[in-house]
Design an enzyme around this catalytic site. Structure first.
Site: not given
Length: 418
Positions: A57, A59, A153, A211, A214, A310
């Protein structure tokens, strides 16, 4: 020479040193003594050998944007990070994203990572990030295995046309369906996004990586719905719930009931210790929550859970360098997983558990017949590797060195240090 014999290798949970024979990039044999003439001999000097690190995971389209004009996250919260990204991403290009991502991949490779799952933001009509990641996946395939998540996102429904963009990402070749239900404008839309994610996964036969929850809000319970749907469809092992921070704040009665269903489905979990301890608990005074999901309880219940980087210097997290040993070190401290037994087992959180999450188990691991991918740690056993935050001294992919580091030497001046 393609045929190699690595001698004096210390394998995890194996006391006797082993020899490893590889040929044409494949493990041929692993045993204490191997008779194999006409091969290159490489002495690993009793160092610990692991399958490569897995970062499931990250980005890559966001890396090194933390200092971009207008990207500073003053509150340090997840939601401001999303806002800052939304406000500053309009000028991105495929080449610029790739240039930053390549730097991050090199950092991860230098720390022993050979398998990466990256999320690509598709809440952009041009799908710039996704195009960049698709090119990168192909260009770097001999060095690193990259999976891509078609990730909205700014929300599958909060962003107009988000669902269609996620689907377009799958048509273009993304490996996984993504989502962010806790960011949708209302709970009902979050639930709708979970249904859409599962339906898209079934339609295109893709994995799922959401996701999920969170947030510190204990009423955010999209994990329960996601798990129920994939359990009923029989695709739990192809599904990942990332973050699930609110599960760490939920009461034990609720968690106990849900844990049983999580075991039934085979759902995978990814926790991002360094990022979530930084982002979460921002509304708390004291007691202040740690922001992690129930890593220890998942681990003890045999539910697959792993750690990930992440972010690397983006609007959500100002640090990060792709060193999963640092992530592991933080994670086991925060989750209080530091019995001697847990310390000996915890390397699974950045190796085999991540591979299971990425559904790589048929091509991952130090076993005869599998690709000869492994790393050499500057340590003699598991405990030493964790306690010393051991460096990776070599990384081998398909039987060939990606790199090997010369031993560190010191010029000792003080007699006490000799």
């Amino acid at each position: 020479m393609s045929r190699k014999k690595f001698i004096n290798a210390k394998l995890k949970s194996v006391n006797e040193l082993q020899e490893i024979l590889t040929d044409h990039g494949v493990f041929q044999e692993i045993s204490p003594r191997i008779s194999a003439p006409d091969c290159e001999i490489i002495d690993l000097q009793g160092k610990l050998i692991l399958p490569p690190y897995v970062d499931p995971h990250i980005h890559l389209d966001y890396v090194f944007t933390a200092r971009k004009q207008g990207a500073a996250n003053g509150t340090g919260t997840l939601f401001e990070g999303i806002q800052r990204w939304s406000e500053t991403k309009s000028d991105l290009t495929v080449d610029e994203i790739k240039a930053r991502a390549i730097i991050a991949v090199k950092k991860e490779l230098a720390h022993g990572v050979q398998f990466i799952r990256t999320h690509a933001d598709v809440t952009d009509p041009s799908l710039t990030s996704l195009k960049a990641m698709l090119e990168l996946r192909e260009e770097l395939k001999d060095l690193v295995t990259i999976q891509i998540v078609s990730f909205p996102q700014e929300g599958m429904y909060a962003y107009k046309g988000g669902q269609e963009l996620v689907e377009e990402g799958l048509k273009m070749g993304a490996d996984c369906v993504g989502g962010i239900p806790h960011f949708e404008l209302a709970r009902e839309f979050g639930e709708q996004s979970i249904h859409s994610i599962v339906n898209l996964a079934l339609k295109y036969d893709r994995m799922i990586d959401v996701h999920c929850d969170e947030t510190d809000d204990v009423q955010s319970r999209f994990l329960e719905l996601l798990n129920a749907l994939v359990l009923m469809e029989g695709i739990g092992k192809k599904t990942t719930a990332s973050h699930t921070c609110s599960f760490g704040s939920a009461d034990n009665s609720y968690a106990f009931k849900l844990m049983k269903n999580l075991k039934k489905s085979g759902l995978n979990f990814i926790s991002c210790p360094t990022e979530n301890i930084y982002l979460q608990g921002r509304q708390d005074t004291y007691p202040k929550r740690r922001g992690l999901t129930r890593v220890k309880e998942l681990f003890e219940n045999g539910i697959n859970v792993c750690f990930a980087q992440d972010s690397i210097q983006d609007p959500w997290y100002p640090l990060g360098n792709g060193n999963l040993m640092n992530v592991l070190d933080n994670g086991i401290h925060i989750a209080q997983m530091m019995s001697f037994e847990e310390i000996d087992r915890c390397l699974d959180l950045i190796t085999v558990n991540g591979a299971k999450t990425m559904n790589l188990t048929n091509s991952y691991g130090i076993e005869a017949g599998k690709p000869a991918n492994f790393i050499v740690l500057d340590a003699k056993n598991e405990f030493e590797a964790v306690s010393e935050r051991a460096d990776v001294s070599a990384s081998i992919r398909n039987g060939e060195f990606l790199f090997k580091k010369a031993p560190v030497s010191y010029e000792i001046q003080n007699d006490f240090m000799k």
